[in-house]
Motif scaffolding. Structure first.
Motif, PDB file in Angstrom:
ATOM      1  N   ARG A  68       0.625 -11.452   1.234  1.00 14.91           N
ATOM      2  CA  ARG A  68       2.030 -11.124   1.501  1.00 14.91           C
ATOM      3  C   ARG A  68       2.329 -11.001   2.988  1.00 14.91           C
ATOM      4  O   ARG A  68       3.485 -11.112   3.401  1.00 14.91           O
ATOM      5  CB  ARG A  68       2.418  -9.832   0.778  1.00 14.91           C
ATOM      6  CG  ARG A  68       2.405 -10.030  -0.719  1.00 14.91           C
ATOM      7  CD  ARG A  68       2.924  -8.831  -1.461  1.00 14.91           C
ATOM      8  NE  ARG A  68       2.748  -9.042  -2.890  1.00 14.91           N
ATOM      9  CZ  ARG A  68       2.551  -8.079  -3.774  1.00 14.91           C
ATOM     10  NH1 ARG A  68       2.511  -6.837  -3.358  1.00 14.91           N
ATOM     11  NH2 ARG A  68       2.411  -8.360  -5.035  1.00 14.91           N
ATOM     12  N   ARG A  69       1.291 -10.751   3.779  1.00 17.95           N
ATOM     13  CA  ARG A  69       1.521 -10.704   5.224  1.00 17.95           C
ATOM     14  C   ARG A  69       1.852 -12.076   5.771  1.00 17.95           C
ATOM     15  O   ARG A  69       2.360 -12.195   6.884  1.00 17.95           O
ATOM     16  CB  ARG A  69       0.264 -10.165   5.927  1.00 17.95           C
ATOM     17  CG  ARG A  69       0.129  -8.677   5.743  1.00 17.95           C
ATOM     18  CD  ARG A  69      -1.149  -8.134   6.323  1.00 17.95           C
ATOM     19  NE  ARG A  69      -1.427  -6.855   5.685  1.00 17.95           N
ATOM     20  CZ  ARG A  69      -2.382  -6.017   6.064  1.00 17.95           C
ATOM     21  NH1 ARG A  69      -3.167  -6.329   7.074  1.00 17.95           N
ATOM     22  NH2 ARG A  69      -2.566  -4.886   5.424  1.00 17.95           N
TER      23      ARG A  69
ATOM     24  N   ARG B 142       5.020  -2.812   0.112  1.00 21.98           N
ATOM     25  CA  ARG B 142       4.329  -3.798  -0.718  1.00 21.98           C
ATOM     26  C   ARG B 142       4.699  -5.212  -0.284  1.00 21.98           C
ATOM     27  O   ARG B 142       3.854  -6.101  -0.177  1.00 21.98           O
ATOM     28  CB  ARG B 142       4.712  -3.609  -2.185  1.00 21.98           C
ATOM     29  CG  ARG B 142       3.816  -2.677  -2.937  1.00 21.98           C
ATOM     30  CD  ARG B 142       4.466  -2.110  -4.193  1.00 21.98           C
ATOM     31  NE  ARG B 142       5.538  -2.911  -4.740  1.00 21.98           N
ATOM     32  CZ  ARG B 142       5.365  -3.860  -5.642  1.00 21.98           C
ATOM     33  NH1 ARG B 142       4.176  -4.126  -6.093  1.00 21.98           N
ATOM     34  NH2 ARG B 142       6.389  -4.520  -6.095  1.00 21.98           N
ATOM     35  N   LEU B 143       5.977  -5.388  -0.034  1.00 22.19           N
ATOM     36  CA  LEU B 143       6.505  -6.708   0.275  1.00 22.19           C
ATOM     37  C   LEU B 143       5.952  -7.260   1.584  1.00 22.19           C
ATOM     38  O   LEU B 143       5.670  -8.458   1.695  1.00 22.19           O
ATOM     39  CB  LEU B 143       8.028  -6.599   0.369  1.00 22.19           C
ATOM     40  CG  LEU B 143       8.810  -7.838   0.017  1.00 22.19           C
ATOM     41  CD1 LEU B 143       8.531  -8.233  -1.417  1.00 22.19           C
ATOM     42  CD2 LEU B 143      10.286  -7.562   0.204  1.00 22.19           C
ATOM     43  N   VAL B 144       5.826  -6.406   2.585  1.00 21.08           N
ATOM     44  CA  VAL B 144       5.350  -6.905   3.870  1.00 21.08           C
ATOM     45  C   VAL B 144       3.824  -6.893   3.946  1.00 21.08           C
ATOM     46  O   VAL B 144       3.270  -7.231   4.977  1.00 21.08           O
ATOM     47  CB  VAL B 144       5.943  -6.122   5.062  1.00 21.08           C
ATOM     48  CG1 VAL B 144       7.451  -6.231   5.061  1.00 21.08           C
ATOM     49  CG2 VAL B 144       5.504  -4.682   5.044  1.00 21.08           C
ATOM     50  N   GLY B 145       3.163  -6.492   2.837  1.00 19.45           N
ATOM     51  CA  GLY B 145       1.722  -6.642   2.785  1.00 19.45           C
ATOM     52  C   GLY B 145       0.933  -5.439   3.267  1.00 19.45           C
ATOM     53  O   GLY B 145      -0.176  -5.597   3.765  1.00 19.45           O
ATOM     54  N   ALA B 146       1.505  -4.230   3.121  1.00 13.80           N
ATOM     55  CA  ALA B 146       0.707  -3.044   3.410  1.00 13.80           C
ATOM     56  C   ALA B 146      -0.342  -2.897   2.304  1.00 13.80           C
ATOM     57  O   ALA B 146      -0.069  -3.196   1.151  1.00 13.80           O
ATOM     58  CB  ALA B 146       1.591  -1.804   3.466  1.00 13.80           C
ATOM     59  N   SER B 147      -1.523  -2.455   2.682  1.00 10.72           N
ATOM     60  CA  SER B 147      -2.575  -2.320   1.672  1.00 10.72           C
ATOM     61  C   SER B 147      -2.244  -1.150   0.754  1.00 10.72           C
ATOM     62  O   SER B 147      -1.537  -0.225   1.128  1.00 10.72           O
ATOM     63  CB  SER B 147      -3.922  -2.100   2.346  1.00 10.72           C
ATOM     64  OG  SER B 147      -3.881  -0.909   3.092  1.00 10.72           O
TER      65      SER B 147
ATOM     66  N   PRO C 235      -2.175  -7.995  -0.625  1.00 10.40           N
ATOM     67  CA  PRO C 235      -1.439  -7.619   0.590  1.00 10.40           C
ATOM     68  C   PRO C 235      -1.615  -8.622   1.725  1.00 10.40           C
ATOM     69  O   PRO C 235      -0.665  -8.910   2.455  1.00 10.40           O
ATOM     70  CB  PRO C 235      -2.032  -6.264   0.959  1.00 10.40           C
ATOM     71  CG  PRO C 235      -2.453  -5.692  -0.339  1.00 10.40           C
ATOM     72  CD  PRO C 235      -2.942  -6.854  -1.149  1.00 10.40           C
ATOM     73  N   HIS C 236      -2.827  -9.191   1.857  1.00 13.85           N
ATOM     74  CA  HIS C 236      -3.046 -10.160   2.936  1.00 13.85           C
ATOM     75  C   HIS C 236      -2.252 -11.436   2.707  1.00 13.85           C
ATOM     76  O   HIS C 236      -1.763 -12.055   3.653  1.00 13.85           O
ATOM     77  CB  HIS C 236      -4.536 -10.448   3.067  1.00 13.85           C
ATOM     78  CG  HIS C 236      -5.298  -9.264   3.581  1.00 13.85           C
ATOM     79  ND1 HIS C 236      -5.450  -9.022   4.924  1.00 13.85           N
ATOM     80  CD2 HIS C 236      -5.870  -8.225   2.937  1.00 13.85           C
ATOM     81  CE1 HIS C 236      -6.129  -7.900   5.079  1.00 13.85           C
ATOM     82  NE2 HIS C 236      -6.377  -7.390   3.888  1.00 13.85           N
TER      83      HIS C 236
END
Lengths: 300, 229
Positions: free
Chosen positions: B79-80, A212-217, B76-77
């Motif tokens: 957070r990337r 979640r933190l690194v932005g996985a969908s 999510p985008h």
């Protein structure tokens, strides 16, 4: 989408929750087996109806000189009465065919199958001449019955469906019973799956947290869990299908069919027809249950 | 890069607000310390930037996006573009250093080739070259935190959030981590760091934002820690 990652996640998840996964597989297989049994009974019901419907006919019995009741004013049916009954039947649009059975023919039919002492004491005069009527649609017997029941010379109209009715009703009840039990099992399976997935999500909360933190969908995070449930569901459904095949083989092909030849029985090919639906049901229930669970436990 | 307009956050289970009408802005490329006692709202601030929480009222803009209007599936985008480092490192114990960093790229669907290229480069940057096959429990705390920084930075985020990154480290190791964060800041990455570490804040001489009971009580460029616990 990194396929290898997803596969290894699923394998880990299935192994970590082995007992719960087994529980899910068993529950799904039982509910699918029951669901399949319900479908099997339904198919049997249809086969029985199909077999009998072709043979169902209405018999219109006419008065003989001994007849009482009905529209027998006294004595035998007259020629004109007989002709009128026949014309009424042949003109009716629900009637497919009309066969005439004379007293002699009735006597032959009566004495043929049994070597019965009763046959010695009766003669053709005791029996009734009749019209045997085949229907276009066996469900539409009411109209035909009422059209001829009131005509003079008709002693009685006999509909064979009345004999088969209780059998059909029994089959219907079996069917409803099997489906109800299957639905209860499906609910239990859904709850078990939800619980299993919750455990799986909890035991992997470290990974999912980082994802979640690194932005996985969401899709990517949830996919291994959903597939895990779907695989357990699939295995369960396959076992359930096997149970239905076993039921068909043992109960129907070996036990019932050889001993009761008065109807058609469901065959293995009928079971094959159900297999896609059973598998689909098992997989979709599992995947959907896990999807709903994850919506609560793996929120963004 | 990060802009709070009159932001209030009230948690349902708590009496007072965690953030109380906070208005502040962090420019692109800035290095900001968030200081204040425990419960002053530092962590809430970081969680709001990540949209892990929604503000009770007020507007937040991060990396040019209005978080209020950002739909859930786009989070999510967001957070990337943000890297995050925690006090407890949050490494995966069953993965090597390389795998831990690669994990961050794998799960957002980066290609194997890109992973093979970017992970060694970032491990080199954080000073862990040659240790990529170690497991986390074979590393010192400082090294583990470097892995966490590498993981946060490998996707070259616009913003790096750090929640007490030196809280579990001894002073000498902490200095190493701060140098690393400073180097990352110099690549143009905005860094926001919540901390209790007085000596680090005093040494770095960066902008200091002090919170108390969710209120902004001091915003000082080239500031010092400024209060005693």
């Amino acid at each position: 989408m990194r396929f290898q990652y997803v596969l290894s996640e699923i394998a880990t998840g299935l192994r970590r929750n082995l007992t719960m996964t087994v529980a899910v597989i068993i529950t799904v297989s039982i509910s699918i087996a029951l669901f399949g049994t319900g479908l099997l009974i339904r198919a049997q019901s249809e086969a029985t109806k199909g077999y009998w419907y072709d043979k169902v006919e209405i018999s219109v019995f006419m008065c003989n000189e001994y007849s009482r009741g009905g529209n027998c004013g006294g004595g035998e049916v007259t020629d004109s009465e007989r002709e009128r009954i026949q014309a009424t039947l042949e003109d009716h649009r629900e009637v497919a065919e009309v066969f005439y059975e004379s007293q002699e023919e009735a006597y032959e039919r009566f004495t043929e199958p049994l070597d019965d002492p009763v046959a010695d004491v009766i003669n053709p005069d005791h029996l009734q001449e009749a019209f045997r009527v085949a229907l276009v649609d066996p469900d539409e017997y009411d109209g035909v019955v009422s059209a001829v029941a009131g005509l003079p010379g008709v002693q009685n109209v006999h509909d064979q469906r009345e004999v088969l009715g209780p059998l059909f009703r029994l089959l219907d009840w079996f069917q409803v019973g099997a489906i109800v039990i299957a639905v209860i099992q499906v609910v239990a399976a859904t709850l078990l799956i939800a619980n299993t997935i919750r455990l799986a999500a909890f035991s992997r909360r470290r990974e999912t947290g980082i994802m979640r933190l690194v932005g996985a969908s969401n899709f990517y995070i949830q996919l291994p869990f959903i597939l895990e449930a779907a695989i357990a569901g699939l295995i369960g459904s396959i076992l359930g299908c096997a149970a239905v095949f076993a039921l068909q083989e043992v109960a129907v092909s070996r036990l019932l069919a050889p001993n009761f030849t008065f109807t058609e029985w469901v065959s293995q090919s009928d079971v094959w027809m159900m297999v896609p639906w059973l598998l689909l049901t098992g997989v979709i229930i599992s995947a959907f249950a896990s999807f709903l669970t994850l919506r609560r436990y793996l929120r963004v | 890069m990060i802009r709070f307009d009159n932001v209030t956050k009230v948690y349902p289970t708590q009496s007072g607000p965690a953030l109380d009408s906070l208005t502040m802005e962090v420019e692109r490329g800035e290095f900001v310390f968030l200081v204040g006692p425990s419960g002053s709202g530092k962590s809430t601030f970081l969680r709001l930037v990540l949209k892990e929480e929604r503000p009770t009222s007020g507007r937040i803009r991060v990396a040019g996006k209005d978080l209020h209007r950002l739909s859930n599936w786009k989070v999510p985008h967001l957070r990337r573009r943000i890297g995050t480092v925690f006090q407890d490192f949050r490494l995966l114990p069953n993965k090597t250093v390389f795998e831990n960093v690669a994990f961050a790229l794998q799960v957002i669907g980066k290609s194997r080739r890109q992973i093979q290229r970017d992970v060694p480069a970032v491990l080199d940057l954080v000073g862990l070259d040659g240790k990529q096959d170690r497991m986390p429990d074979q590393l010192s705390g400082g090294e583990q935190q470097r892995v966490a920084v590498a993981r946060a930075f490998v996707n070259r985020p616009l913003i790096l959030l750090a929640d007490e990154p030196t809280g579990n480290l001894d002073p000498a190791t902490s200095v190493g981590i701060m140098k690393l964060l400073d180097r990352i800041n110099r690549t143009g990455t905005t860094v926001a760091m919540a901390t209790h570490d007085q000596s680090i804040v005093d040494q770095m001489r960066k902008r200091v934002i002090q919170l108390e009971h969710g209120k902004l009580v001091r915003d000082q460029s080239r500031g010092v820690y400024g209060y005693t616990r």
